[in-house]
Design an enzyme around this catalytic site. Structure first.
Site, mmCIF file in Angstrom:
data_model
loop_
_atom_site.group_PDB
_atom_site.id
_atom_site.type_symbol
_atom_site.label_atom_id
_atom_site.label_comp_id
_atom_site.label_asym_id
_atom_site.label_seq_id
_atom_site.Cartn_x
_atom_site.Cartn_y
_atom_site.Cartn_z
ATOM 1 N N ILE A 47 0.828 -1.199 0.000
ATOM 2 C CA ILE A 47 0.000 0.000 0.000
ATOM 3 C C ILE A 47 0.867 1.256 0.000
ATOM 4 C CG2 ILE A 47 -1.807 1.277 1.227
ATOM 5 C CD1 ILE A 47 -2.637 -1.482 0.126
ATOM 6 N N HIS A 49 0.396 4.623 1.220
ATOM 7 C CA HIS A 49 -0.541 5.338 2.076
ATOM 8 C C HIS A 49 -0.575 6.825 1.730
ATOM 9 C CE1 HIS A 49 -1.278 1.943 4.757
ATOM 10 N NE2 HIS A 49 0.018 1.681 4.692
ATOM 11 N N ILE A 335 11.761 1.082 10.277
ATOM 12 C CA ILE A 335 10.971 1.439 9.091
ATOM 13 C C ILE A 335 9.798 0.473 8.953
ATOM 14 C CG2 ILE A 335 11.038 2.031 6.660
ATOM 15 C CD1 ILE A 335 12.909 3.723 8.416
ATOM 16 N N CYS A 399 4.485 -20.788 -17.208
ATOM 17 C CA CYS A 399 3.492 -20.697 -16.122
ATOM 18 C C CYS A 399 2.147 -20.355 -16.738
ATOM 19 C CB CYS A 399 3.913 -19.635 -15.111
ATOM 20 S SG CYS A 399 2.681 -19.297 -13.835
ATOM 21 N N CYS A 436 -2.489 -22.243 -9.021
ATOM 22 C CA CYS A 436 -1.943 -23.577 -8.724
ATOM 23 C C CYS A 436 -0.685 -23.486 -7.864
ATOM 24 C CB CYS A 436 -1.668 -24.357 -10.001
ATOM 25 S SG CYS A 436 -0.044 -24.075 -10.739
#
Length: 477
Positions: A47, A49, A335, A399, A436
């Protein structure tokens, strides 16, 4: 002798390395792990902020707001995914609206732009899946989402391309103040440096306490998460918080930049800084709280759970600056949230301290641009045809869940500071991150790694160390 040694290659350490690569400095990053972004930077909410809930005039508030504003430019220069999706803080009782108003006032004082209190009706327009019990919300349009490990990798690659050296599997054992700077004893030998920058995350207190009488005490605060399939990604378009508590911003519900849904974290203080386990109790807690936010939580779409650990300071603020009794030793410690949001501004703050001390010349060869790996899944058909024509390995899907090609895997290994294990590939390409969870692609990934690194398949690891995936061949019949 180095001019600067940075300990830690998370988003803060790598960001500082990138900023210092703008100057004619001999800079080195020492990392105890096998790759960048293997600590807090690989497992957090992702996030950015807005900055409305941090204490006014604290380093957290100042650097959060400043750092937030830097993401648009940095994401373009360094080619990492970032989106300003906006954030909401919701409440469930009319009496709590005054708390939202107080939060808005704090945000206004912190310099957060365009904050707005939304009515129940307006909230429903923005987020139709919000729980009916929500009565109001604080809307922060500057809130955003980012991929934290891609951001860290981008910082590090650009720093490395501009001359910064990175040394992995290099644990700092001791730091001794010397006449000309510091002697750094590590698992890979001795390093000498004029300046040491402590960006060691959870272990930043250990480093500080080696050289300074002003001790730092960091608490390992673990948070657990549930990640949902991309089919659940549209449950919300914005990041949704509940009113914060003393332990943090609480359980959030957010889309990710890759289209998944993420729920978490809780907050549990632990002794073991390496304990990344998840618990049924913890996961039940975050899912129960998330059900208060959304009308419906798509439980069947959970594809994995994980935990991350942040370094909480007893001072409840970032610890940034030169140690009073150890000239040249610069801390970037404690931090925790909003550390990711603040990272660009933290990097600039530390940069300014270093420049004031060393007064270096500018690096006239500095290139701010870094190009990421082409993402086949985001291309249209014409783009796919063109890249396959120029590099046929991009025509081989490895993938299936995330549509990652062999070409992307090879590029991820060959790039500067390239992947050396399965988790490194996952962070750079998303191979193995789909529904998966690498059930189908892991064998192919192991074979490609072995071939590219010129090692036996039995030496390929999941995350370095002794995390080998294979121990040998079956007896031939």
């Amino acid at each position: 002798m180095f001019d600067v040694v940075i300990v830690g290659s998370g988003v803060v350490g790598s960001g500082i390395a990138r900023e210092l690569s703008k100057y004619d400095l001999k800079t080195c990053v020492l990392e105890r792990g096998t790759d960048v972004a293997v600590g807090t930077s690989k497992a957090n909410s992702g996030i950015v902020h807005a900055g409305h809930d941090t204490k006014t005039n604290s380093l957290k508030s100042i650097l959060n707001v400043k750092g937030n504003a830097m993401f648009d430019r940095l994401s373009k220069e360094l080619d990492f995914p970032f989106k300003r999706n906006g954030s909401l803080v919701i409440c469930f009782d009319e009496s709590d609206i005054e708390k939202l108003e107080a939060l808005k006032e704090k945000g206004d004082n912190n310099g957060v732009p365009r904050l707005e209190i939304l009515t129940k009706e307006k909230l429903r327009e923005l987020e139709p899946n919000i729980n009916e019990n929500a009565v109001a919300a604080l809307f922060a349009p500057t809130g955003g989402i980012v991929c934290p490990y891609e951001m860290t990798i981008a910082y590090a690659e650009n720093a490395n391309a501009n001359g910064v050296e990175f040394v992995f599997n290099c644990e700092v054992k001791n730091i001794i103040k010397s006449e000309n700077g510091f002697t750094i004893e590590t698992s890979k030998g001795i390093y000498e440096s004029k300046i040491v920058i402590n960006a060691a995350g959870l272990f930043a207190d250990d480093l500080n306490n080696m050289v300074s009488k002003n001790k730092i005490d960091l608490v390992a605060r673990k948070g657990e998460y549930c990640l949902f399939d991309k089919l659940a990604g549209e449950a919300t378009t914005r990041t949704i918080f509940q009113l914060p508590t003393d332990l943090g911003k609480g359980v959030l519900v957010t889309p990710t930049v890759d289209g998944n849904l993420l729920i978490g974290p809780n907050a549990v203080d632990i002794e073991d800084k390496s304990n990344l386990s998840t618990t049924q109790e913890g996961l039940d807690e975050i899912l129960s709280k998330a059900k208060k936010t959304l009308k419906e939580v798509p439980m069947r779409q959970i594809i994995t759970s994980f935990s991350g650990i942040r370094a909480h300071s007893s001072e409840d603020d970032f610890i940034i600056g030169e140690a009073e009794d150890a000239e040249g030793f610069i801390n970037a410690a404690g931090i925790e949230s909003p550390g990711l949001s603040s990272a660009p501004a933290i990097a600039e703050m530390v940069e300014n301290i270093v420049i004031e001390k060393l007064n270096p010349a500018k690096n006239d060869k500095f290139n701010p641009i870094r190009h990421g790996i082409p993402k086949f899944r985001e291309m249209d058909n014409e783009e796919r045809k063109n890249i396959i024509k120029s590099n046929p390995s991009y025509g081989k899907i490895v993938c299936r869940c995330e549509t990652v090609t062999e070409g992307e895997i090879i590029d991820a290994i060959r790039k500067p500071l390239g992947a050396k294990d399965l988790d490194g590939l996952k962070r750079r390409t998303r191979a193995g991150m789909g529904r998966c969870q690498s059930g189908f692609c892991s064998t192919k990934l192991v074979n490609i790694l072995a071939k590219e690194l010129n090692i036996p398949v039995t030496e390929v690891t999941k995350f370095g160390g002794e995390s080998n995936l294979l121990i040998g061949k079956n007896k031939e019949i």
